[in-house]
Design an enzyme around this catalytic site. Structure first.
Site, PDB file in Angstrom:
ATOM      1  N   LYS A  43      -1.872  -4.199  13.339  1.00 21.18           N
ATOM      2  CA  LYS A  43      -0.430  -4.277  12.330  1.00 21.18           C
ATOM      3  C   LYS A  43      -0.384  -3.550  11.476  1.00 21.18           C
ATOM      4  O   LYS A  43       0.329  -2.067  10.945  1.00 21.18           O
ATOM      5  CB  LYS A  43      -0.501  -6.032  12.333  1.00 21.18           C
ATOM      6  CG  LYS A  43       0.066  -5.969  10.935  1.00 21.18           C
ATOM      7  CD  LYS A  43       1.693  -6.600  11.595  1.00 21.18           C
ATOM      8  CE  LYS A  43       2.419  -7.226  10.503  1.00 21.18           C
ATOM      9  NZ  LYS A  43       2.504  -7.018   9.179  1.00 21.18           N
TER      10      LYS A  43
ATOM     11  N   ARG B 285       4.424 -12.733   4.982  1.00 19.46           N
ATOM     12  CA  ARG B 285       5.446 -12.428   4.684  1.00 19.46           C
ATOM     13  C   ARG B 285       6.641 -13.462   5.905  1.00 19.46           C
ATOM     14  O   ARG B 285       7.890 -13.452   4.940  1.00 19.46           O
ATOM     15  CB  ARG B 285       5.981 -11.105   4.153  1.00 19.46           C
ATOM     16  CG  ARG B 285       4.607 -10.407   3.802  1.00 19.46           C
ATOM     17  CD  ARG B 285       5.548  -8.774   3.424  1.00 19.46           C
ATOM     18  NE  ARG B 285       4.956  -7.659   2.598  1.00 19.46           N
ATOM     19  CZ  ARG B 285       4.354  -8.065   1.385  1.00 19.46           C
ATOM     20  NH1 ARG B 285       5.090  -8.521   0.833  1.00 19.46           N
ATOM     21  NH2 ARG B 285       3.894  -7.436   0.791  1.00 19.46           N
TER      22      ARG B 285
ATOM     23  N   LEU C 195      -3.443 -17.576   5.300  1.00 21.11           N
ATOM     24  CA  LEU C 195      -3.145 -16.644   7.312  1.00 21.11           C
ATOM     25  C   LEU C 195      -2.539 -17.509   8.373  1.00 21.11           C
ATOM     26  O   LEU C 195      -2.725 -18.449   8.393  1.00 21.11           O
ATOM     27  CB  LEU C 195      -5.205 -18.212   7.083  1.00 21.11           C
ATOM     28  CG  LEU C 195      -5.929 -17.241   6.182  1.00 21.11           C
ATOM     29  CD1 LEU C 195      -8.041 -17.541   6.511  1.00 21.11           C
ATOM     30  CD2 LEU C 195      -5.706 -15.111   5.953  1.00 21.11           C
ATOM     31  N   HIS C 196      -2.626 -16.634   9.271  1.00 17.55           N
ATOM     32  CA  HIS C 196      -1.776 -17.112  10.590  1.00 17.55           C
ATOM     33  C   HIS C 196      -2.937 -16.793  12.044  1.00 17.55           C
ATOM     34  O   HIS C 196      -3.850 -16.146  11.401  1.00 17.55           O
ATOM     35  CB  HIS C 196      -1.045 -16.409  10.631  1.00 17.55           C
ATOM     36  CG  HIS C 196      -0.883 -14.803  10.178  1.00 17.55           C
ATOM     37  ND1 HIS C 196      -1.136 -13.959  11.023  1.00 17.55           N
ATOM     38  CD2 HIS C 196      -0.581 -14.081   8.892  1.00 17.55           C
ATOM     39  CE1 HIS C 196      -1.241 -12.790  10.868  1.00 17.55           C
ATOM     40  NE2 HIS C 196      -0.588 -13.188   9.211  1.00 17.55           N
TER      41      HIS C 196
ATOM     42  N   SER D 116       3.231 -12.095  10.354  1.00 21.66           N
ATOM     43  CA  SER D 116       2.620 -11.727   9.019  1.00 21.66           C
ATOM     44  C   SER D 116       2.614 -12.704   7.911  1.00 21.66           C
ATOM     45  O   SER D 116       3.561 -14.049   8.981  1.00 21.66           O
ATOM     46  CB  SER D 116       3.829 -10.983   8.504  1.00 21.66           C
ATOM     47  OG  SER D 116       3.674 -10.337   7.242  1.00 21.66           O
TER      48      SER D 116
ATOM     49  N   MET E 150      -5.678 -11.661   2.160  1.00 23.16           N
ATOM     50  CA  MET E 150      -5.214 -11.605   1.270  1.00 23.16           C
ATOM     51  C   MET E 150      -4.424 -13.247   1.709  1.00 23.16           C
ATOM     52  O   MET E 150      -3.519 -13.911   0.470  1.00 23.16           O
ATOM     53  CB  MET E 150      -3.290 -11.058   0.864  1.00 23.16           C
ATOM     54  CG  MET E 150      -4.161  -9.107   0.981  1.00 23.16           C
ATOM     55  SD  MET E 150      -3.292  -8.669  -0.320  1.00 23.16           S
ATOM     56  CE  MET E 150      -1.346  -8.497  -0.153  1.00 23.16           C
TER      57      MET E 150
ATOM     58  N   GLY F 195      -3.047 -14.483  13.600  1.00 26.00           N
ATOM     59  CA  GLY F 195      -3.497 -12.574  13.563  1.00 26.00           C
ATOM     60  C   GLY F 195      -4.567 -12.613  12.511  1.00 26.00           C
ATOM     61  O   GLY F 195      -5.530 -11.966  13.101  1.00 26.00           O
ATOM     62  N   HIS F 196      -4.832 -13.138  11.411  1.00 26.81           N
ATOM     63  CA  HIS F 196      -6.079 -13.266  10.888  1.00 26.81           C
ATOM     64  C   HIS F 196      -6.869 -13.833  11.893  1.00 26.81           C
ATOM     65  O   HIS F 196      -8.607 -13.665  11.862  1.00 26.81           O
ATOM     66  CB  HIS F 196      -6.067 -14.280   9.783  1.00 26.81           C
ATOM     67  CG  HIS F 196      -4.985 -13.404   8.834  1.00 26.81           C
ATOM     68  ND1 HIS F 196      -3.679 -13.879   8.630  1.00 26.81           N
ATOM     69  CD2 HIS F 196      -5.127 -12.182   7.593  1.00 26.81           C
ATOM     70  CE1 HIS F 196      -3.012 -13.381   7.335  1.00 26.81           C
ATOM     71  NE2 HIS F 196      -3.775 -12.426   7.205  1.00 26.81           N
TER      72      HIS F 196
END
Ligand code: AMP
Length: 289
Positions: free
Chosen positions: A150, A190, A33-34, A188, A30, A36-37
């Protein structure tokens, strides 16, 4: 790196790529991006895939309008990050092309899996996830689908979706480990919505999960859930929604520790107004025979 907004253009491009005998690795996101992505893109690249990453803030999986409205959107930075990590294609569709107004909505029944934890606290959430992932899979038709642990329950839902669509032999779900910040906080999108004070408070989530792992010889699963719940709620500004220890395969609540079984301790909490989830695998049971 190519960017496609139109479904048909992406489909005909991928048809050519498949003709060349390349494997498609797909990373649905979504955006915002960080690392993790990025870890998912890297895993797909490492396995020699032609990597397609979608960026689509899916309205049907949000059960609160405000949450959808406030979800971070950072398309330019996302594109730069994907380019740096050798992603091959970005798919960035408009809401109307994924959800044409006249189209009949398809629903998938995930049974038990959609009525616990995230499903229980976010009614309709997994119906929305199932719907969008199904549509994206129909468009991309990947060999490999990369998702993060996650979103532990989401991985179980998507595995079930592959089975309901009867494409589990065509598309393999590869679930990748959680990437954390140095503080332990699970990365995240968020997290961008947290103030710096809240970010500190949010550390209690991972801290509790890590500490919980050291208590499995003295507390049974429900005692450990209770301990973790109280531990987190003691932190100022943090409000736990649930802490559940489940069998990591079928997501059934664990009553006792059993040998040769992997469990996951999953939780959701609000830090200020931001809802965060996290989990940890408890896999010692395998070794303790
Ligand atoms: P999202 O953009 O939040 O929908 O996430 C897209 C994909 O990235 C999902 O498969 C997530 O599970 C995965 N993901 C999100 N955060 C992390 C993380 N910290 N570590 C690993 N994967 C993640």
């Amino acid at each position: 790196m190519k960017i496609f907004e139109q479904i048909e253009n992406l489909k005909s491009h991928l048809k050519e790529i498949k003709k060349q005998g390349q494997k498609i690795g797909f990373v649905p996101t979504m955006g915002a991006l960080h690392q993790g992505h990025v870890s998912l893109v890297q895993a797909a690249k490492k396995a020699d895939n032609y990597v397609v990453c979608s960026i689509f803030v899916n309205p049907t999986q949000f059960n609160e309008a405000k949450d959808l409205e406030q979800y971070p959107r950072t398309f330019e930075a996302d594109v730069a990050l994907l380019k740096q990590n050798n992603c091959d294609v970005v798919f960035y569709p408009a809401v109307e092309s994924i959800y044409p107004p006249e189209e009949k909505v398809q629903t998938f029944d995930f049974g038990y899996l959609e009525n616990i934890m995230e499903g229980k606290h976010r009614p309709g959430h997994f119906r929305g996830v199932g719907l969008v992932v199904s549509k994206l899979l129909d468009i991309v038709e990947p060999n490999n689908l990369y998702m993060g642990q996650k979103d532990f329950q989401q991985c179980a839902i998507v595995q079930k979706l592959l089975e309901l669509k009867n494409i589990q032999n065509k598309t393999e779900l590869i679930s990748c480990p959680i990437i954390r910040e140095k503080s332990g906080l699970a990365m995240s999108s968020r997290n961008q919505l947290l103030s710096s004070a809240e970010k500190k408070q949010a550390q209690i989530l991972s801290k509790t999960l890590f500490e919980a792992k050291t208590k499995i010889k003295i507390l049974n699963p429900s005692e450990l859930e209770k301990w973790a719940f109280e531990q987190i709620n003691k932190e100022n500004g943090v409000d736990v929604e649930y802490v559940e220890i489940v069998n990591s395969t079928n997501l059934k609540r664990l009553k006792t520790w059993k040998k040769n079984q992997t469990a996951a301790m999953c939780l959701a909490a609000k830090v200020g107004k931001v809802r965060l989830i996290d989990n940890i695998l408890i896999d010692w049971l395998k070794d303790e025979t």
